[in-house]
Design an enzyme around this catalytic site. Structure first.
Site, PDB file in Angstrom:
ATOM      1  N   THR A   1      39.704 -56.385 -19.650  1.00 27.02           N
ATOM      2  CA  THR A   1      40.186 -55.377 -20.595  1.00 27.02           C
ATOM      3  C   THR A   1      39.574 -55.575 -21.967  1.00 27.02           C
ATOM      4  OG1 THR A   1      42.173 -54.667 -21.805  1.00 27.02           O
ATOM      5  CG2 THR A   1      42.176 -56.900 -20.989  1.00 27.02           C
TER       6      THR A   1
ATOM      7  N   TYR B   1      49.201 -60.472 -22.891  1.00 28.49           N
ATOM      8  CA  TYR B   1      48.446 -59.766 -21.848  1.00 28.49           C
ATOM      9  C   TYR B   1      46.946 -59.970 -22.050  1.00 28.49           C
ATOM     10  CZ  TYR B   1      45.829 -55.920 -19.793  1.00 28.49           C
ATOM     11  OH  TYR B   1      44.877 -55.184 -19.130  1.00 28.49           O
TER      12      TYR B   1
END
Length: 323
Positions: free
Chosen positions: A119, A143
């Site tokens: 990501t 995250y």
């Protein structure tokens, strides 16, 4: 090569299921490994489903022995940024611990390597734009940090054990299969495009977080990339691994930024429905602008996004309004 089995962890989820579609179209045989805690069995349409948790080594060993995959495409992860700030330990347990279990089993089974779903959240606040792969990584959330930790573990496995990987840092996945077989489905839904569509359908209000950013209209800028474009990049990465192309890291984005207000206008245009917007303060951890430099993926993976914003919103609208 065509006909090879590819194990797709998290293949019952959003990007994973679209990647299975594209893998099958390319002649591979996708096998989905998913706990179904956040995935959907009816999204598994292009190969068998093996239900299991990525932290379950014994189950993984059984699946690897049965299917003998040539490579793994690893999506399975907790992905909600806000949730990660409330439960960092849970994110590290699942995203890092589970990934390490998977990677160890895959390596010992003689698998040819891993394509890892990473990501742009690994970058944190941009120091320069567009973001290149060499940009410093300083994640703003557990995250993002959990994804970076797995990237670093993969780099070590490549260096010290000769176990190759392709790390794909993608930006804002959006859109749906144009044929309506699969699409975006999260519970709860946190992504901007489906939430704007739900507002257009009168199901909820749309909350706009932050109107005072230093951007062209004061709202955050994001790089929305169609889920099938992302899936195509994963197929290209599998081909790179199996062809001996070696390990690397790639950004996956269009290189074009869209503000949240522009996104709202696009949904209004495609849907033909006006809807109200509730303005709210910025959320912690949201960067003002995240836009990819995708030249490396274009050059080395021969990957070029085919879908623009209107097509992204149109396929999403048709998915969410299907009969």
């Amino acid at each position: 090569m065509s006909g090879d089995v590819i194990l797709v962890t998290g293949g019952a989820g959003y990007v994973g299921s679209h990647t299975c579609l594209r893998l099958a179209e390319a002649g591979y045989r996708p096998v989905v490994y998913d706990s179904l805690a956040r995935g959907w069995a009816d999204f598994v349409q292009w190969g068998p489903l093996e239900v299991g948790d990525i932290r379950d080594r014994a189950r993984l060993e059984t699946v690897f022995a049965q299917h003998r995959p040539a490579a793994v495409v690893h999506f399975a992860a907790l992905i909600e940024v806000g949730e990660s700030t409330k439960d960092p330990a849970g994110f590290y347990d699942n995203n890092v611990g589970g990934s390490l279990a998977l990677l160890d089993v895959a390596r010992r089974a003689g698998c040819g390597g891993v394509v890892f779903s990473s990501t742009c959240a690994v970058y944190g606040t941009p120091q320069s734009l567009p973001l290149v792969e060499s940009h410093p990584c300083n994640p703003l959330s557990p995250y993002g940090r959990s994804k970076l930790m797995v990237e670093e573990a993969l780099a070590d496995l490549d260096r010290w054990n000769g176990f190759p990987s392709v790390r794909l840092r993608y930006f804002n996945a959006a859109g749906a299969d144009p044929e309506g077989r699969i699409g975006e489905k999260h519970e709860p839904e946190t992504h901007a495009i489906p939430n704007a569509i739900f507002a257009a359908l009168g199901r909820q209000l749309f909350t706009l977080f932050g109107t005072d950013y230093d951007t062209r209209d004061g709202t955050a800028v994001r790089d929305f990339v169609h889920v099938l474009d992302l899936a195509d990049a994963h197929v290209a990465a599998v081909g790179r691994l199996l062809g001996g192309g070696g390990s690397d890291t790639f950004n996956l984005g269009t290189g074009r930024g869209t503000t949240v207000r522009e996104l709202i206008d696009a949904v209004r245009t495609v849907s033909g429905r006006p809807f109200d917007v509730v303005e709210a303060p910025r959320r912690d951890g949201d960067a003002p602008t995240l836009v990819a430099d995708n030249r490396k993926a274009s050059t080395l993976l021969d990957w070029r996004p085919a879908y623009g914003l209107e097509a992204i919103v149109d396929t999403a609208w048709r998915w969410h309004t299907r009969a």
